[in-house]
Design an enzyme around this catalytic site. Structure first.
Site, PDB file in Angstrom:
ATOM      1  CG  HIS A 302      -2.082   0.937   1.084  1.00  0.00           C
ATOM      2  ND1 HIS A 302      -1.939   2.314   0.992  1.00  0.00           N
ATOM      3  CD2 HIS A 302      -3.417   0.699   1.000  1.00  0.00           C
ATOM      4  CE1 HIS A 302      -3.130   2.860   0.866  1.00  0.00           C
ATOM      5  NE2 HIS A 302      -4.037   1.919   0.867  1.00  0.00           N
ATOM      6  CG  ASP A 350      -8.155  -5.034  -0.641  1.00  0.00           C
ATOM      7  OD1 ASP A 350      -9.239  -4.685  -0.150  1.00  0.00           O
ATOM      8  OD2 ASP A 350      -7.515  -4.336  -1.459  1.00  0.00           O
TER       9      ASP A 350
END
Length: 406
Positions: A302, A350
């Site tokens: 990320h 996720d």
């Protein structure tokens, strides 16, 4: 001297410190005060001026953004410069903060309703002491649609001018309408009647989750409630800035979330885990999978968390303590570790959602439902904040096509 005064002093800067942070001379610093760009406070018998640290840092950020304008502004739309101000949430040194409160600490005990009240107005009012809303007829009209599609249909229908009651468009009315809209979203996602039960319990009942799984759902909802100015939140703010109703803004958020590069991340991570579990060599299966998809869109890495997503670390940490329970969980966590080693990247939220969904036998797409329901709390906060600003979001484009020809 009182403790409050001492605390305030600790957060104030001297003129020299403020000027150094801003990269200006002392005369320029004083001119900022005279022009209203910065405030100063008197301190001590000598009445020396001090400058609130947060105000100085905010002005420094604005000056830096201005200096980096032009071409640098292009990067503002993808992991670059801030494009608007908010009091709702931010990411600082690898931590996700809701109005200054660490989201991972909140996840230890708070519900999504508690997190929503914090995001909406710093917890000043508990908005969730309301009965469940009636079942919108649109929810019963699309039984075969995906959960996210049902949610979008409900929001679009409720946004129509003829809907009753009138759609919320002012900041106060948006916050008052927030609980009913979140409960309607839950009903649409789960295909159940709207309920006033805590939202994590509604998910648990629909998916037959046990007590440990219910606690994990509660924590996941809190951790995903907001995430600064992500794509769906920006869409919500753009729609809210036009004067559109809250259901219309939430519909825009759901539409943005439906994309593979946003809310679709948990589904992509689930596909990777499924292939790894089915393969004779999990490492080969993982490597082949990530040849066709960027890891950050399928569970790993990320840009805002170079040292790892704290939301994923929290949820996967809990899953690791439950590895003796569901038979598949240990194998799923092993596949996660294999992918992390192969990609040399940390898991993101996720992957945690995908692991939960797959391990506990929740319906396919449950991760997306958790994400959508959780993020609706943040969307409502941002819609109300944008409405309160009374500013239309209307950026300019940098034209790179043909110029006028004779």
């Amino acid at each position: 001297m009182t403790n409050a005064t001492m605390a305030a002093m600790n957060n104030d800067l001297s003129a020299t410190e403020a000027a150094r942070l801003l990269g200006v001379s002392l005369p320029t610093l004083y001119s900022y005060v005279s022009r209203g760009l910065l405030v100063s406070v008197s301190h001590g018998a000598a009445r020396r001026k001090r400058y609130p640290q947060e105000e100085v840092l905010r002005l420094a950020a604005r000056k830096n953004d201005a200096r980096r304008g032009g071409q640098a502004a292009v990067t503002a739309m993808h992991w670059g410069l801030p494009v608007l101000e908010t009091q709702i949430s931010h990411i600082l040194e690898g931590r996700l903060l809701y109005r200054g409160c660490d989201a991972t600490l909140l996840a230890q005990h708070a519900s999504l309703e508690t997190a929503a009240s914090l995001l909406w107005d710093d917890g000043a009012i508990d908005y969730f002491h309301q009965d469940a809303p009636p079942l919108p007829p649109q929810l019963a009209s699309a039984p075969d649609a995906t959960p996210l599609t049902r949610a979008m249909v409900a929001m679009v229908a409720m946004a129509m001018p003829a809907s009753t009651p009138a759609p919320a468009t002012t900041p106060a009315s948006m916050l008052q309408a927030g609980p009913a809209l979140m409960r309607t979203l839950a009903a649409a996602l789960l295909q159940t009647a709207p309920s006033a039960l805590p939202l994590h319990q509604q998910l648990a009942l629909a998916w037959q989750a046990d007590a440990e799984q219910t606690e994990l759902l509660r924590a996941a909802l809190v951790l995903l409630a907001d995430h600064e100015l992500n794509a769906s939140t920006f869409a919500v703010r753009c729609v809210a800035s036009t004067g559109a109703s809250l259901p219309a803004a939430l519909g825009a958020g759901l539409a943005a979330l439906s994309g593979d590069r946003h809310g679709g991340g948990s589904a992509a991570a689930r596909r990777m885990l499924t292939q790894a579990l089915a393969a004779s060599d999990a490492r080969d299966a993982v490597g082949a999978y990530y040849m066709s998809i960027a890891p950050e869109f399928a569970g790993f890495g990320h840009p805002l968390y170079p040292h790892g997503d704290p939301r994923a670390a929290y949820l996967l940490g809990i899953l690791a303590t439950l590895a003796h329970e569901p038979p598949r969980l240990q194998a799923i966590l092993a596949a996660c570790a294999t992918a992390e080693e192969l990609l040399d990247a940390r898991p993101n939220a996720d992957l945690a959602l995908a692991a939960m969904e797959l391990a506990f036998g929740w319906p396919e797409g449950a991760g997306m439902s958790v994400f959508a329901l959780a993020r609706s709390a943040g969307w409502i906060a941002h819609a109300a904040e944008q409405a309160a600003s009374a500013a239309l979001i209307r950026p300019r484009a940098r034209y790179i096509g043909r110029h006028l020809r004779d």
